[in-house]
Design a protein around this motif. Structure first.
Motif, PDB file in Angstrom:
ATOM      1  N   MET A   1     -19.947 -81.565  30.810  1.00 50.13           N
ATOM      2  CA  MET A   1     -21.146 -80.801  31.156  1.00 50.13           C
ATOM      3  C   MET A   1     -20.848 -79.306  31.153  1.00 50.13           C
ATOM      4  O   MET A   1     -21.657 -78.504  30.666  1.00 50.13           O
ATOM      5  N   LEU A   2     -19.681 -78.896  31.671  1.00 48.69           N
ATOM      6  CA  LEU A   2     -19.321 -77.479  31.674  1.00 48.69           C
ATOM      7  C   LEU A   2     -19.155 -76.940  30.258  1.00 48.69           C
ATOM      8  O   LEU A   2     -19.492 -75.787  29.982  1.00 48.69           O
ATOM      9  N   VAL A   3     -18.627 -77.749  29.356  1.00 48.12           N
ATOM     10  CA  VAL A   3     -18.492 -77.325  27.954  1.00 48.12           C
ATOM     11  C   VAL A   3     -19.871 -77.057  27.359  1.00 48.12           C
ATOM     12  O   VAL A   3     -20.106 -76.020  26.711  1.00 48.12           O
ATOM     13  N   PHE A   4     -20.808 -77.970  27.575  1.00 51.89           N
ATOM     14  CA  PHE A   4     -22.162 -77.780  27.064  1.00 51.89           C
ATOM     15  C   PHE A   4     -22.844 -76.591  27.736  1.00 51.89           C
ATOM     16  O   PHE A   4     -23.555 -75.821  27.081  1.00 51.89           O
ATOM     17  N   LEU A   5     -22.644 -76.446  29.029  1.00 51.27           N
ATOM     18  CA  LEU A   5     -23.301 -75.355  29.750  1.00 51.27           C
ATOM     19  C   LEU A   5     -22.791 -74.002  29.274  1.00 51.27           C
ATOM     20  O   LEU A   5     -23.575 -73.050  29.123  1.00 51.27           O
ATOM     21  N   ALA A   6     -21.493 -73.895  29.015  1.00 57.20           N
ATOM     22  CA  ALA A   6     -20.954 -72.641  28.486  1.00 57.20           C
ATOM     23  C   ALA A   6     -21.539 -72.326  27.115  1.00 57.20           C
ATOM     24  O   ALA A   6     -21.846 -71.169  26.811  1.00 57.20           O
TER      25      ALA A   6
END
Length: 328
Positions: free
Chosen positions: A205-210
């Motif tokens: 999720m953090l990868v997508f959010l970044a």
């Protein structure tokens, strides 16, 4: 040559003075570049040394070990003597390639990946889109909450889920339908997939959010001026521009799934029927420890190399399929 009387204009009093200044400027520029390059290598040196020690050297050692086997030094009927490393060529790799236990374990992890990775990536993408929308307040709290499971060591998380799956210990098994067994042969892969999804969804999720936060805001503003709804902005702007992030997360998930170890190892302690070779990574580890045959560093290294080769092939197939799909 006579100097000009006009202010701000100077002419060289010697022929070729301008050329000498240009040559000197180039020399100084070259010297500066070399000095900057030296500084760059000095800063990169600690990483390069550590990268070589913890990554490149182990790979080279593993490749070397795959061509050796430990055999008894004695020559009597029962061998005898100490174990010595003996060059066996491709025998270890051939043994792995013809091992039914290895391919059965590989089939399990491929099946595991086929349903676990899409679910995990889909949930991670949905959470990232939700946090990037205007609906959620206090994004930092939810971002940390979703990421927190990833901060728990994998072996600890697997032990926690084993506790929740054990009927005699679980606090919620009494509320489930009678006969529910999370550790039955037909459901144990789904139970382990739940562990992995719980652990790694926040990380992806953090990868997508970044990646979402790197999208220029002007695109959203232009879409809203054209009358696009929030759903249209998400499906026609945000998701198509996450292709690179999706490729990264899926590739990392493929590699991680081939190396599936913590979850089945912990589950095997309560379910001996799984065996020590339930997954290829378990087979490699237990070969090294001598609990399965053939044992030793040679067979274990050969298993690791086969796993790396299969992971590379699966990753290449995914990238190829994605590229073909993006061209249509």
């Amino acid at each position: 040559m006579r100097a000009s009387n006009r202010p701000g204009v100077e002419l060289s009093s010697a022929p070729g003075g301008g050329n000498r200044r240009r040559v000197g400027a180039r020399q100084r520029s070259g010297s500066n570049r070399r000095r900057e390059a030296r500084y760059g290598w000095m800063f990169a040196a600690p990483f390069a040394v550590l990268f070589a020690l913890v990554f490149l050297v182990p790979i080279l050692v593993s490749i070397k070990e795959a061509f050796f086997a430990q055999v008894p030094a004695g020559t009597d009927l029962y061998g005898g003597g100490e174990l010595v490393d003996t060059f066996v060529g491709f025998d270890n790799i051939a043994a792995v390639a013809t091992s039914s236990a290895f391919w059965t374990g590989m089939g399990r992890v491929v099946l595991y990946a086929l349903f676990q990775i899409p679910i995990m990536i889909g949930v991670a993408l949905a959470l990232a889109l939700l946090l990037d929308s205007v609906v959620i307040r206090r994004v930092g709290f939810f971002r940390l909450s979703y990421f927190l499971p990833y901060a728990i060591p994998g072996i600890i998380a697997a032990m926690m889920w084993l506790y929740l799956y054990t009927p005699e210990l679980s606090p919620f098994m009494d509320y489930l339908p009678a006969g529910t067994d999370f550790m039955a042969p037909g459901t144990i892969l789904a139970s382990m997939a739940n562990m992995t999804t719980w652990t790694y969804t926040g990380y992806n999720m953090l990868v997508f959010l970044a990646a979402l936060q790197a999208i220029p805001q002007e695109l959203y503003e232009a879409a809203r001026v054209d009358g696009a709804s929030g759903w249209q902005v998400a499906t026609r702007i945000k998701i198509p521009m996450l292709r690179g992030a999706a490729t990264l997360t899926v590739l990392l998930s493929i590699i991680g799934t081939i190396q599936l170890f913590n979850e089945p190892s912990v589950m095997e302690t309560a379910n001996p029927w799984m065996g020590k070779d339930f997954t290829p990574m378990m087979m490699a580890y237990n070969s090294m420890m001598g609990t399965v045959t053939p044992s030793g560093s040679g067979p274990a290294s050969a298993i690791s190399l086969m796993m790396a080769l299969i992971a590379a092939v699966l990753a290449a197939i995914y990238v190829l399929v994605q590229r073909v799909g993006s061209r249509r």
